[in-house]
Motif scaffolding. Structure first.
Motif, mmCIF file in Angstrom:
data_model
loop_
_atom_site.group_PDB
_atom_site.id
_atom_site.type_symbol
_atom_site.label_atom_id
_atom_site.label_comp_id
_atom_site.label_asym_id
_atom_site.label_seq_id
_atom_site.Cartn_x
_atom_site.Cartn_y
_atom_site.Cartn_z
ATOM 1 N N PRO A 262 0.797 -1.225 0.000
ATOM 2 C CA PRO A 262 0.000 0.000 0.000
ATOM 3 C C PRO A 262 0.834 1.281 0.000
ATOM 4 O O PRO A 262 1.960 1.301 0.472
ATOM 5 C CB PRO A 262 -0.811 -0.110 1.296
ATOM 6 N N THR B 108 -4.500 2.791 1.103
ATOM 7 C CA THR B 108 -5.271 1.685 0.540
ATOM 8 C C THR B 108 -6.031 0.923 1.611
ATOM 9 O O THR B 108 -7.197 0.569 1.432
ATOM 10 C CB THR B 108 -4.353 0.728 -0.234
ATOM 11 N N VAL C 124 -5.322 5.538 -5.770
ATOM 12 C CA VAL C 124 -5.985 4.389 -5.155
ATOM 13 C C VAL C 124 -7.426 4.351 -5.648
ATOM 14 O O VAL C 124 -8.082 5.397 -5.737
ATOM 15 C CB VAL C 124 -5.984 4.488 -3.603
ATOM 16 N N GLU D 228 -3.912 0.086 -7.060
ATOM 17 C CA GLU D 228 -2.988 1.151 -6.696
ATOM 18 C C GLU D 228 -2.172 1.516 -7.920
ATOM 19 O O GLU D 228 -1.772 0.645 -8.693
ATOM 20 C CB GLU D 228 -2.053 0.695 -5.573
#
Length: 286
Positions: free
Chosen positions: A8, A17, A134, A149
């Motif tokens: 993330p 995320t 995101v 992402e």
């Protein structure tokens, strides 16, 4: 629910995320718990443009969760904006310079939700200086969570999503929508529908643009187009598709950006053919 395998984006110790996934899942489960328990349905822009207390409650829940983690970020949510295309464009313009902007549709597919038709979703995207980094679309009816992402791929329950391999319209399952703007967007979309129906394998219209785009990302649809959408309908789905190997543009073929309202999204291979059919039918809306 299985979360994605991607690493993330992190600010400080907090993952953008993880917050997007958690927020979409919580909102989706809350929405599902309200199914069949709607006390009031109001109209917004037209008699087909519905809003319920569940839309408003979902957006409030999403705002509260995001602001708890990122109090300095901005949020553009459908229910915080006046109805109609002009108001949507104006609201986006007013926030387009924000460093971090969350773009939220608390229920994409409210009409379906009201009727108990299980095709609606929660859409949450995060833009950094105007670029989406995101994107999460959650379908509570199927407990399917699509997450992407920027630069790191897109996943559904930990499995990487990939667009379909269809190389021509005649092999393709394509979706569209029937806009609530009965005087402006709808007639244009109907022109495109009339032109494309004989050219594709078949057409679908599920009633949630965000979920249609997630389906393009997952290879379940090869294309989707619709006239008169707003940033919150499309932002998360656009990243899902791009990170799954597909292409998103406006209906004239120009690159996607947050202000695009007439959207064309495909596996990439049928993009030009679909765009040319829409242009030939005078159905781009541009």
């Amino acid at each position: 629910m299985v979360e994605s395998k991607v690493e993330p984006f992190v600010v400080g110790s907090k993952s953008f995320t993880a917050v997007a996934i958690n927020t979409a899942a919580k909102a989706g489960q809350w929405i599902k718990s309200k199914l069949g328990d709607i006390n009031r349905v109001d109209t917004k822009y037209s008699s087909q443009d519905l809003v319920t207390e569940v839309d408003k409650g979902s957006e409030k829940l999403i705002r509260n969760l995001i602001m708890t983690h990122f109090p300095d970020h901005s949020i553009l949510g459908e229910e915080g904006v006046e109805p109609g295309p002009e108001a949507s464009a104006k609201a986006l313009q007013a926030m387009s310079d924000e460093e971090y902007l969350w773009i939220v549709d608390p229920i994409d597919g409210t009409t379906n939700f009201v009727h108990g038709f299980p095709f609606y979703s929660v859409s949450i995207a995060l833009a950094h200086k105007g670029e989406i980094i995101v994107g999460v679309v959650y379908d509570p009816s199927r407990d399917e969570l699509f997450v992407a992402e920027k630069g790191k791929g897109a996943y559904m329950h930990g499995n990487k999503t990939k667009v379909s391999l269809d190389s021509k319209l005649s092999e393709s399952l394509v979706a569209t929508g029937f806009p609530a703007d009965r005087d402006g967007a709808l007639p244009i979309n109907l022109k495109g529908t009339l032109a494309l129906a004989p050219k594709v394998r078949n057409l679908r219209s599920g009633g949630s643009a965000a979920l249609h785009m997630a389906y393009v990302a997952a290879g379940r649809l090869s294309g989707f187009w619709e006239i008169g959408l707003s940033a919150w309908d499309v932002a998360a789905g656009s990243l899902l598709i791009q990170e799954s190997g597909g292409k998103v543009s406006d209906t004239a073929g120009n690159p996607y950006r947050l202000a695009v309202r007439n959207v064309l999204a495909t596996n990439g291979q049928i993009h030009d053919e679909l765009q040319q059919e829409l242009a030939g039918a005078g159905a781009t809306g541009l």
